[in-house]
Write a protein that holds these residues in place. Structure first.
Motif, short mmCIF file in Angstrom:
data_model
loop_
_atom_site.label_atom_id
_atom_site.label_comp_id
_atom_site.label_asym_id
_atom_site.label_seq_id
_atom_site.Cartn_x
_atom_site.Cartn_y
_atom_site.Cartn_z
N GLN A 54 0.84 -1.20 0.00
CA GLN A 54 0.00 0.00 0.00
C GLN A 54 0.87 1.25 0.00
OE1 GLN A 54 -3.05 -0.33 -0.49
NE2 GLN A 54 -4.06 1.54 0.07
N GLU A 55 1.92 1.25 0.85
CA GLU A 55 2.82 2.40 0.89
C GLU A 55 3.54 2.56 -0.43
OE1 GLU A 55 5.45 1.90 4.20
OE2 GLU A 55 3.78 1.87 5.64
N GLU A 56 3.92 1.42 -1.04
CA GLU A 56 4.62 1.47 -2.32
C GLU A 56 3.74 2.11 -3.38
OE1 GLU A 56 5.95 -1.96 -5.34
OE2 GLU A 56 6.93 -2.09 -3.39
N VAL A 57 2.46 1.79 -3.39
CA VAL A 57 1.54 2.35 -4.37
C VAL A 57 1.42 3.85 -4.16
CG1 VAL A 57 -0.88 2.42 -5.04
CG2 VAL A 57 0.26 0.23 -4.72
N GLU A 58 1.36 4.29 -2.91
CA GLU A 58 1.21 5.70 -2.62
C GLU A 58 2.43 6.52 -3.03
OE1 GLU A 58 0.37 5.72 1.53
OE2 GLU A 58 -1.59 4.77 1.27
N GLU A 59 3.61 5.89 -3.12
CA GLU A 59 4.84 6.60 -3.42
C GLU A 59 5.20 6.58 -4.90
OE1 GLU A 59 7.78 4.87 -0.89
OE2 GLU A 59 6.70 5.40 0.92
N ARG A 60 4.31 6.11 -5.75
CA ARG A 60 4.59 6.05 -7.18
C ARG A 60 4.76 7.45 -7.75
NH1 ARG A 60 3.56 1.34 -9.99
NH2 ARG A 60 3.14 2.46 -11.90
N PRO A 61 5.82 7.67 -8.52
CA PRO A 61 5.97 8.96 -9.19
C PRO A 61 4.82 9.19 -10.17
CG PRO A 61 8.03 7.72 -9.24
CD PRO A 61 6.98 6.81 -8.70
N ASP A 62 4.45 10.42 -10.37
CA ASP A 62 3.32 10.75 -11.24
C ASP A 62 3.52 10.30 -12.68
OD1 ASP A 62 1.99 11.91 -9.12
OD2 ASP A 62 2.72 13.93 -9.58
N ASP A 63 4.77 10.32 -13.15
CA ASP A 63 5.03 9.99 -14.55
C ASP A 63 5.37 8.51 -14.76
OD1 ASP A 63 7.46 10.20 -13.24
OD2 ASP A 63 8.50 11.13 -14.93
N LEU A 64 5.19 7.69 -13.74
CA LEU A 64 5.51 6.26 -13.84
C LEU A 64 4.37 5.53 -14.54
CD1 LEU A 64 7.61 4.13 -12.90
CD2 LEU A 64 6.18 3.77 -10.90
N PRO A 65 4.65 4.87 -15.67
CA PRO A 65 3.61 4.13 -16.39
C PRO A 65 3.05 2.99 -15.54
CG PRO A 65 5.57 4.39 -17.75
CD PRO A 65 5.93 4.83 -16.36
N ASP A 66 1.81 2.58 -15.83
CA ASP A 66 1.16 1.52 -15.06
C ASP A 66 1.90 0.19 -15.12
OD1 ASP A 66 -0.84 3.22 -14.27
OD2 ASP A 66 -2.20 2.66 -15.90
N ASP A 67 2.56 -0.10 -16.23
CA ASP A 67 3.23 -1.40 -16.37
C ASP A 67 4.66 -1.40 -15.80
OD1 ASP A 67 4.10 0.32 -18.36
OD2 ASP A 67 4.36 -1.26 -19.85
N VAL A 68 5.06 -0.32 -15.15
CA VAL A 68 6.40 -0.22 -14.55
C VAL A 68 6.24 -0.21 -13.04
CG1 VAL A 68 8.45 1.23 -14.30
CG2 VAL A 68 7.34 1.03 -16.52
N PRO A 69 6.94 -1.13 -12.33
CA PRO A 69 6.80 -1.16 -10.87
C PRO A 69 7.40 0.07 -10.21
CG PRO A 69 8.45 -2.76 -11.60
CD PRO A 69 7.84 -2.17 -12.83
N SER A 70 6.90 0.42 -9.03
CA SER A 70 7.36 1.64 -8.34
C SER A 70 8.80 1.52 -7.86
CB SER A 70 6.43 1.96 -7.18
OG SER A 70 6.42 0.92 -6.26
N LYS A 71 9.34 0.32 -7.83
CA LYS A 71 10.74 0.16 -7.41
C LYS A 71 11.72 0.50 -8.54
CE LYS A 71 10.69 -4.73 -8.58
NZ LYS A 71 10.78 -6.08 -8.09
N ALA A 72 11.20 0.82 -9.72
CA ALA A 72 12.05 1.12 -10.87
C ALA A 72 12.83 2.41 -10.65
CB ALA A 72 11.20 1.23 -12.14
N THR A 73 14.01 2.44 -11.22
CA THR A 73 14.83 3.65 -11.18
C THR A 73 15.02 4.14 -12.61
OG1 THR A 73 16.88 2.35 -11.29
CG2 THR A 73 16.07 2.95 -9.10
N ILE A 74 15.45 5.39 -12.75
CA ILE A 74 15.69 5.95 -14.08
C ILE A 74 17.16 5.81 -14.41
CG2 ILE A 74 15.68 8.06 -15.46
CD1 ILE A 74 13.26 8.96 -13.87
N THR A 75 17.42 5.36 -15.63
CA THR A 75 18.79 5.24 -16.10
C THR A 75 18.89 5.91 -17.47
OG1 THR A 75 20.60 3.66 -16.49
CG2 THR A 75 18.44 3.00 -17.23
#
Length: 107
Positions: A54-75
């Motif tokens: 639940q906390e992970e879902v709340e911390e999703r960046p606004d520009d993060l696509p639905d098919d990308v998990p919130s643990k993803a980083t930008i490279t």
């Protein structure tokens, strides 16, 4: 109290029922205590995982696509002298990526 033995739950595997039927009263009470504690432990573990999810879902960046998990980083990847942003995350032993957009010269 009935003189008939209790009926085991239908979802209990036969080998467990047989083992319990062969156990003495002291062992059965130990199993009951252990089973109750184990059930509480697993329920707590599930609640903690759900809470973390639940906390992970709340911390999703606004520009993060639905098919990308919130643990993803930008490279940044460079292809043919052009630079691009990619979301990147690990799934088991594999690294997954999803295109985010070009790197602007001001970035």
């Amino acid at each position: 109290m009935s003189y008939e033995p209790p009926t085991p739950p239908t979802n209990l595997p036969t080998e467990i029922v047989n083992t319990l039927n062969e156990s003495n009263p002291e062992q059965l009470r130990g199993v009951a205590t252990y089973a109750e504690a184990l059930a509480e432990h697993k329920e707590r573990k599930t609640r903690l995982k759900e809470s973390a999810d639940q906390e992970e879902v709340e911390e999703r960046p606004d520009d993060l696509p639905d098919d990308v998990p919130s643990k993803a980083t930008i490279t940044v990847k460079e292809i043919n002298d052009n630079r691009y942003y990619y979301w990147q995350w690990r799934e088991g032993d594999k690294i997954r990526s999803a295109y985010k957009g070009p790197v602007k010269s001001s970035d």
